[in-house]
Design a protein around this motif. Structure first.
Motif, PDB file in Angstrom:
ATOM      1  N   LEU A 109       0.812  -1.224   0.000  1.00  0.00           N
ATOM      2  CA  LEU A 109       0.000   0.000   0.000  1.00  0.00           C
ATOM      3  C   LEU A 109       0.842   1.270   0.000  1.00  0.00           C
ATOM      4  O   LEU A 109       0.319   2.360   0.158  1.00  0.00           O
ATOM      5  CB  LEU A 109      -0.944  -0.005   1.200  1.00  0.00           C
ATOM      6  N   GLN A 110       2.149   1.120  -0.183  1.00  0.00           N
ATOM      7  CA  GLN A 110       3.025   2.271  -0.354  1.00  0.00           C
ATOM      8  C   GLN A 110       3.494   2.349  -1.804  1.00  0.00           C
ATOM      9  O   GLN A 110       3.627   1.333  -2.483  1.00  0.00           O
ATOM     10  CB  GLN A 110       4.253   2.168   0.548  1.00  0.00           C
ATOM     11  N   THR A 111       3.759   3.556  -2.266  1.00  0.00           N
ATOM     12  CA  THR A 111       4.333   3.728  -3.596  1.00  0.00           C
ATOM     13  C   THR A 111       5.836   3.437  -3.527  1.00  0.00           C
ATOM     14  O   THR A 111       6.419   3.332  -2.444  1.00  0.00           O
ATOM     15  CB  THR A 111       4.125   5.152  -4.112  1.00  0.00           C
ATOM     16  N   GLY A 112       6.456   3.352  -4.682  1.00  0.00           N
ATOM     17  CA  GLY A 112       7.899   3.166  -4.714  1.00  0.00           C
ATOM     18  C   GLY A 112       8.626   4.301  -4.009  1.00  0.00           C
ATOM     19  O   GLY A 112       9.554   4.070  -3.220  1.00  0.00           O
ATOM     20  N   THR A 113       8.190   5.512  -4.261  1.00  0.00           N
ATOM     21  CA  THR A 113       8.807   6.674  -3.611  1.00  0.00           C
ATOM     22  C   THR A 113       8.635   6.619  -2.107  1.00  0.00           C
ATOM     23  O   THR A 113       9.594   6.837  -1.342  1.00  0.00           O
ATOM     24  CB  THR A 113       8.187   7.975  -4.156  1.00  0.00           C
ATOM     25  N   GLU A 114       7.428   6.318  -1.649  1.00  0.00           N
ATOM     26  CA  GLU A 114       7.168   6.261  -0.208  1.00  0.00           C
ATOM     27  C   GLU A 114       8.003   5.182   0.465  1.00  0.00           C
ATOM     28  O   GLU A 114       8.520   5.381   1.572  1.00  0.00           O
ATOM     29  CB  GLU A 114       5.677   6.013   0.034  1.00  0.00           C
ATOM     30  N   THR A 115       8.158   4.048  -0.211  1.00  0.00           N
ATOM     31  CA  THR A 115       8.943   2.950   0.357  1.00  0.00           C
ATOM     32  C   THR A 115      10.382   3.390   0.610  1.00  0.00           C
ATOM     33  O   THR A 115      10.937   3.169   1.700  1.00  0.00           O
ATOM     34  CB  THR A 115       8.932   1.742  -0.587  1.00  0.00           C
ATOM     35  N   LEU A 116      10.995   4.008  -0.377  1.00  0.00           N
ATOM     36  CA  LEU A 116      12.401   4.382  -0.252  1.00  0.00           C
ATOM     37  C   LEU A 116      12.591   5.566   0.695  1.00  0.00           C
ATOM     38  O   LEU A 116      13.584   5.612   1.444  1.00  0.00           O
ATOM     39  CB  LEU A 116      12.977   4.693  -1.631  1.00  0.00           C
ATOM     40  N   ARG A 117      11.676   6.513   0.683  1.00  0.00           N
ATOM     41  CA  ARG A 117      11.809   7.644   1.612  1.00  0.00           C
ATOM     42  C   ARG A 117      11.640   7.179   3.063  1.00  0.00           C
ATOM     43  O   ARG A 117      12.382   7.612   3.959  1.00  0.00           O
ATOM     44  CB  ARG A 117      10.775   8.724   1.290  1.00  0.00           C
ATOM     45  N   MET A 118      10.675   6.288   3.292  1.00  0.00           N
ATOM     46  CA  MET A 118      10.486   5.771   4.643  1.00  0.00           C
ATOM     47  C   MET A 118      11.723   4.998   5.100  1.00  0.00           C
ATOM     48  O   MET A 118      12.190   5.157   6.238  1.00  0.00           O
ATOM     49  CB  MET A 118       9.265   4.850   4.687  1.00  0.00           C
ATOM     50  N   THR A 119      12.278   4.185   4.208  1.00  0.00           N
ATOM     51  CA  THR A 119      13.475   3.426   4.558  1.00  0.00           C
ATOM     52  C   THR A 119      14.624   4.355   4.888  1.00  0.00           C
ATOM     53  O   THR A 119      15.399   4.108   5.823  1.00  0.00           O
ATOM     54  CB  THR A 119      13.859   2.484   3.398  1.00  0.00           C
ATOM     55  N   GLY A 120      14.744   5.437   4.131  1.00  0.00           N
ATOM     56  CA  GLY A 120      15.794   6.408   4.402  1.00  0.00           C
ATOM     57  C   GLY A 120      15.646   7.052   5.764  1.00  0.00           C
ATOM     58  O   GLY A 120      16.632   7.223   6.504  1.00  0.00           O
ATOM     59  N   ARG A 121      14.442   7.398   6.117  1.00  0.00           N
ATOM     60  CA  ARG A 121      14.204   8.017   7.437  1.00  0.00           C
ATOM     61  C   ARG A 121      14.517   7.022   8.557  1.00  0.00           C
ATOM     62  O   ARG A 121      15.107   7.404   9.577  1.00  0.00           O
ATOM     63  CB  ARG A 121      12.748   8.486   7.520  1.00  0.00           C
ATOM     64  N   LEU A 122      14.118   5.746   8.352  1.00  0.00           N
ATOM     65  CA  LEU A 122      14.424   4.730   9.360  1.00  0.00           C
ATOM     66  C   LEU A 122      15.930   4.505   9.488  1.00  0.00           C
ATOM     67  O   LEU A 122      16.422   4.112  10.549  1.00  0.00           O
ATOM     68  CB  LEU A 122      13.731   3.410   9.006  1.00  0.00           C
ATOM     69  N   ALA A 123      16.661   4.777   8.388  1.00  0.00           N
ATOM     70  CA  ALA A 123      18.115   4.622   8.404  1.00  0.00           C
ATOM     71  C   ALA A 123      18.820   5.833   9.001  1.00  0.00           C
ATOM     72  O   ALA A 123      20.054   5.850   9.082  1.00  0.00           O
ATOM     73  CB  ALA A 123      18.629   4.359   6.997  1.00  0.00           C
ATOM     74  N   GLY A 124      18.052   6.847   9.407  1.00  0.00           N
ATOM     75  CA  GLY A 124      18.643   8.004  10.055  1.00  0.00           C
ATOM     76  C   GLY A 124      18.899   9.189   9.150  1.00  0.00           C
ATOM     77  O   GLY A 124      19.515  10.182   9.582  1.00  0.00           O
ATOM     78  N   LEU A 125      18.429   9.129   7.891  1.00  0.00           N
ATOM     79  CA  LEU A 125      18.620  10.260   6.992  1.00  0.00           C
ATOM     80  C   LEU A 125      17.627  11.372   7.316  1.00  0.00           C
ATOM     81  O   LEU A 125      16.521  11.117   7.807  1.00  0.00           O
ATOM     82  CB  LEU A 125      18.430   9.824   5.532  1.00  0.00           C
ATOM     83  N   SER A 126      18.024  12.601   7.026  1.00  0.00           N
ATOM     84  CA  SER A 126      17.091  13.708   7.157  1.00  0.00           C
ATOM     85  C   SER A 126      16.025  13.574   6.084  1.00  0.00           C
ATOM     86  O   SER A 126      16.192  12.819   5.113  1.00  0.00           O
ATOM     87  CB  SER A 126      17.824  15.043   6.984  1.00  0.00           C
ATOM     88  N   ALA A 127      14.930  14.299   6.229  1.00  0.00           N
ATOM     89  CA  ALA A 127      13.854  14.223   5.238  1.00  0.00           C
ATOM     90  C   ALA A 127      14.371  14.613   3.857  1.00  0.00           C
ATOM     91  O   ALA A 127      14.033  13.976   2.845  1.00  0.00           O
ATOM     92  CB  ALA A 127      12.700  15.125   5.653  1.00  0.00           C
ATOM     93  N   ARG A 128      15.206  15.631   3.803  1.00  0.00           N
ATOM     94  CA  ARG A 128      15.747  16.084   2.521  1.00  0.00           C
ATOM     95  C   ARG A 128      16.660  15.020   1.907  1.00  0.00           C
ATOM     96  O   ARG A 128      16.548  14.705   0.717  1.00  0.00           O
ATOM     97  CB  ARG A 128      16.517  17.386   2.715  1.00  0.00           C
ATOM     98  N   ASP A 129      17.553  14.467   2.731  1.00  0.00           N
ATOM     99  CA  ASP A 129      18.471  13.447   2.222  1.00  0.00           C
ATOM    100  C   ASP A 129      17.722  12.176   1.826  1.00  0.00           C
ATOM    101  O   ASP A 129      18.111  11.498   0.861  1.00  0.00           O
ATOM    102  CB  ASP A 129      19.529  13.117   3.276  1.00  0.00           C
ATOM    103  N   ALA A 130      16.661  11.837   2.547  1.00  0.00           N
ATOM    104  CA  ALA A 130      15.872  10.652   2.205  1.00  0.00           C
ATOM    105  C   ALA A 130      15.198  10.841   0.846  1.00  0.00           C
ATOM    106  O   ALA A 130      15.139   9.900   0.045  1.00  0.00           O
ATOM    107  CB  ALA A 130      14.835  10.377   3.284  1.00  0.00           C
TER     108      ALA A 130
END
Length: 306
Positions: free
Chosen positions: A92-113
Motif C-alpha cells: 500500500l506504499q508507492t515506490g517513492t514512499e517505500t524508499l523515503r520511509m526506509t531512508g528516514r528509518l536509516a537516520g537520513l534527514s527528510a531532505r536526504d531521504a
C-alpha cells in the motif's frame, strides 16, 4: 583480516540433532562478490543469518565490515543490508514512499531521504513507476524496489539470499546488472543461489557447501578446471550400457541415456576415451564435446542427487 569484509572461522550451528554448519571458514575481500553454492540443506541460509546477526552460532567467530558479530552486533547491522528470497514490501506504499520511509528509518534527514530515493529510483529504472503502489508492480520491479531499499543506507556488505528466485529471464538479467553496479561502487556482496549460471556470471569467487562444510572454493574458472576443462557427453544405445558406464561420469541424464565424462578436450584423449569405453563400438550412439560448467562442479563436489 582487515582486508576482508567478511571473515569467519570454525562456525558451527545445530538445530536439534542436525548439524547445519560444521566448522565453516570464509574470507571475502572488500568490494568483491562471493557466491555460496550447495544443495538444499547445505547451510547457505544459516550462514547468511549468522553473518547478518539474525542467528547466533553455537561456536566459532566472525567479523563483518571489521566488527565482531557477537560483541558489536549494532555496528555490524549499521553496515549491512539483507535481501531475502521474497520482496519485503508494503503493497500500500508507492515506490517513492517505500524508499523515503526506509531512508528516514536509516537516520537520513527528510531532505536526504528524498534525494536518495530519487537516486535509487533512477538507478533501478523505476522512476516512471515511482508514484504507483507496490502491489501494481511486476515481480521483477518488486525485486528491484526491494534491492533499492536495501541500498538506501549505502551498506558496506549486502547479503543476497537467492534474490532471483521466481524471476523471468529478463528480470534476472536486470538484477544481475544491478549487482555488477554495486560491486563497481565498492559494495561487498555475498550471494546464495541455486542458479549455477548466476554464480558464473557474477561471482569473483565461489564457495561450495555440502552438509555444512566447505567442499571447494576458488574462482569459477578454477573450479571448472578442477572438475574438467571439458566434458564429453555420450548418448548410450541401451540402459545396460548406461548403467555400466555411469560410475565414470560427472553428469548423468538417465531419461536420455546420456553421461558426461571429464576430459581435457584434446582429440587424442577423446579418441582414447571412446576406444576405452566402447571398444566394440556398440554402446555409444553419439557424442558431443562441451566446456565444463558450474553445474558439473556442483554435481561432482556435492552430495546432490544425480
Amino acid at each position: 583480516m582487515n582486508d576482508h569484509a567478511l571473515y569467519a572461522r570454525a562456525l558451527t550451528k545445530s538445530y536439534g540433532g542436525t548439524r547445519v554448519l560444521d566448522g565453516l571458514d570464509l574470507a571475502v575481500p572488500r568490494g568483491s562478490v562471493l557466491a555460496l553454492l550447495g544443495p538444499n540443506g547445505a547451510g547457505k541460509t544459516t550462514t547468511v543469518r549468522i553473518l547478518a546477526t539474525l542467528t547466533a552460532p553455537d561456536s566459532g567467530t566472525a567479523r563483518v565490515a571489521g566488527h565482531d558479530i557477537a560483541g558489536a552486533r549494532s555496528l555490524v547491522r549499521e553496515r549491512i543490508a539483507l535481501t531475502g528470497q521474497f520482496a519485503a514490501l508494503d503493497d500500500l506504499q508507492t515506490g517513492t514512499e517505500t524508499l523515503r520511509m526506509t531512508g528516514r528509518l536509516a537516520g537520513l534527514s527528510a531532505r536526504d531521504a528524498r534525494t536518495r530515493a530519487d537516486e535509487l529510483l533512477e538507478r533501478f529504472g523505476l522512476t516512471e513507476a515511482a508514484g504507483r503502489l507496490a502491489k501494481t508492480y511486476s515481480g521483477g520491479m518488486r525485486r528491484r524496489l526491494d534491492l533499492a531499499a536495501s541500498l538506501v543506507g549505502r551498506p558496506e556488505v549486502l547479503f543476497l539470499d537467492e534474490p532471483t528466485t521466481g524471476l523471468d529471464p529478463r528480470s534476472r538479467l536486470e538484477l544481475w546488472d544491478a549487482v555488477r553496479e554495486m560491486r563497481a561502487d565498492g559494495t561487498t556482496v555475498l550471494l546464495t543461489t541455486q542458479y549455477l549460471e548466476e554464480a558464473d556470471r557474477l561471482a569473483d569467487r565461489v564457495t561450495v557447501l555440502d552438509s555444512g562444510r566447505v567442499t571447494a572454493e576458488g574462482t569459477p574458472a578454477e573450479l571448472k578446471a578442477r572438475v574438467a576443462g571439458h566434458r564429453l557427453d555420450l548418448t548410450l544405445t541401451s540402459r545396460r550400457a548406461y548403467e555400466t558406464l555411469a560410475a565414470r561420469a560427472v553428469h548423468h541424464d538417465p531419461d536420455d541415456l546420456t553421461l558426461g565424462l571429464a576430459t581435457d578436450g584434446s582429440a587424442a584423449q577423446v579418441r582414447a576415451l571412446l576406444d576405452e569405453l566402447d571398444p566394440d563400438r556398440t554402446a555409444v550412439a553419439r557424442f558431443a564435446l562441451r566446456s565444463a560448467t558450474l553445474d558439473d562442479v556442483f554435481l561432482a563436489l556435492t552430495g546432490a542427487a544425480r
